[in-house]
Design an enzyme around this catalytic site. Sequence first.
Site, PDB file in Angstrom:
ATOM      1  CG  ASP A  21      -0.922  37.500  76.678  1.00 40.11           C
ATOM      2  OD1 ASP A  21      -0.524  36.793  75.792  1.00 40.11           O
ATOM      3  OD2 ASP A  21      -2.036  37.335  77.129  1.00 40.11           O
ATOM      4  CG  ASN A  69       2.416  29.185  76.311  1.00 31.29           C
ATOM      5  OD1 ASN A  69       3.048  29.706  76.762  1.00 31.29           O
ATOM      6  ND2 ASN A  69       1.177  29.317  76.015  1.00 31.29           N
TER       7      ASN A  69
HETATM    8  C1  IPE Z   1       0.708  33.343  79.385  1.00 29.63           C
HETATM    9  O1  IPE Z   1       0.064  33.676  78.111  1.00 29.63           O
HETATM   10  C2  IPE Z   1       1.803  32.496  79.056  1.00 29.63           C
HETATM   11  C3  IPE Z   1       3.036  33.478  78.751  1.00 29.63           C
HETATM   12  C4  IPE Z   1       2.948  34.768  78.551  1.00 29.63           C
HETATM   13  C5  IPE Z   1       4.199  32.633  78.568  1.00 29.63           C
HETATM   14  P1  IPE Z   1      -1.109  33.000  77.387  1.00 29.63           P
HETATM   15  O2  IPE Z   1      -1.335  33.564  76.165  1.00 29.63           O
HETATM   16  O3  IPE Z   1      -0.472  31.465  77.247  1.00 29.63           O
HETATM   17  O4  IPE Z   1      -2.264  32.861  78.400  1.00 29.63           O
HETATM   18  P2  IPE Z   1      -3.707  32.527  77.954  1.00 29.63           P
HETATM   19  O5  IPE Z   1      -4.109  31.434  77.313  1.00 29.63           O
HETATM   20  O6  IPE Z   1      -4.354  33.855  77.241  1.00 29.63           O
HETATM   21  O7  IPE Z   1      -4.234  32.421  79.558  1.00 29.63           O
HETATM   22  C1  IPE Z   2       2.727  35.969  74.645  1.00 27.45           C
HETATM   23  O1  IPE Z   2       2.035  36.200  73.318  1.00 27.45           O
HETATM   24  C2  IPE Z   2       3.885  34.812  74.169  1.00 27.45           C
HETATM   25  C3  IPE Z   2       3.537  33.393  74.680  1.00 27.45           C
HETATM   26  C4  IPE Z   2       2.642  33.095  75.418  1.00 27.45           C
HETATM   27  C5  IPE Z   2       4.860  32.601  74.576  1.00 27.45           C
HETATM   28  P1  IPE Z   2       0.780  35.106  72.595  1.00 27.45           P
HETATM   29  O2  IPE Z   2       1.230  34.260  71.552  1.00 27.45           O
HETATM   30  O3  IPE Z   2       0.180  34.653  73.752  1.00 27.45           O
HETATM   31  O4  IPE Z   2       0.008  36.466  72.170  1.00 27.45           O
HETATM   32  P2  IPE Z   2      -1.461  36.526  72.079  1.00 27.45           P
HETATM   33  O5  IPE Z   2      -2.013  36.388  73.418  1.00 27.45           O
HETATM   34  O6  IPE Z   2      -2.007  35.492  71.076  1.00 27.45           O
HETATM   35  O7  IPE Z   2      -1.909  37.824  71.273  1.00 27.45           O
HETATM   36 MG    MG Z   3      -1.444  35.219  74.876  1.00 22.51          MG
END
Ligand code: IPE
Ligand code: IPE
Ligand code: MG
Length: 245
Positions: A21, A69
């Site tokens: 993340d 997602n």
């Molecule tokens: C979790 O991260 C999913 C992945 C890393 C693929 P998210 O960024 O989607 O989670 P939330 O929305 O902060 O809970």
């Molecule tokens: C994780 O990074 C990747 C996926 C969830 C696919 P994010 O895109 O959630 O990054 P933040 O949490 O917005 O920084």
């Molecule tokens: Mg995230």
Amino acid sequence: MSSTEALDLNNLPQHVAIIMDGNGRWAHKRGLPRTMGHRAGMDALRAVVKALDAIGTKYLTVYAFSTENWKRPEEEVGMLMSLIREYIYKELMALHRQKVKISIIGERERLPDDVRKKLEEAVEKTKDNPGMRFIIALNYGSREEIARAARCLAERVLAGELMPQDIDGQAFAKCLYTDGTPDPDLIIRTSGEMRLSNFLLWQGAYAELVVTECLWPDFREAHVHEAIREYQMRQRRFGGIIEGS
Ligand code: IPE
Ligand code: IPE
Ligand code: MG
């Protein structure tokens, strides 16, 4: 000091799972589009696979795309899908040479055809490799996985193959995507968020959780070792007690 120093090689997690993340925040800090953060995340993934393989990790599961997602803008989802395809395209030979065995967990049907095909090709090519199992969670969500397992068991009961009283934890786990894989010992989440976000809810019942402030694109071997050192300081009890304490 090399960063493997002080790692207890007799107490390594056999299965490490990672919630990758913080890509969006990494890009935002640099005034870049979020998708650049996802691209930079590929370098982190390459380094982490290598680092865990180097210390003999048996299973690595990474959360690449959740069932939630899809809520993101179409352009970001499209870019994530093409990056996954690009990752496999670029890394497959190196992973194969490392003797890594790739598998996928999650609901495949909703993935774009070309992404699914590329992944299935990677699974097929590496299926006999004896090295680390590299499990990619893609369109994965624990609630969907658990509901699917319940559906599968209900169908078997209806077909007369199974009695309701035979449904226990073990029978249930056999219907999850992770059948045949031991539960994760360590779940790492980057970027400081203290939640599981629908990741390995069943399997992670007794996993040690390590949350690091490091954003995923900055995560490297030294961070892997740091997380493992933290894991090694934990006392795992699985609901029991440790004699003498
Ligand atoms: C979790 O991260 C999913 C992945 C890393 C693929 P998210 O960024 O989607 O989670 P939330 O929305 O902060 O809970
Ligand atoms: C994780 O990074 C990747 C996926 C969830 C696919 P994010 O895109 O959630 O990054 P933040 O949490 O917005 O920084
Ligand atoms: Mg995230």
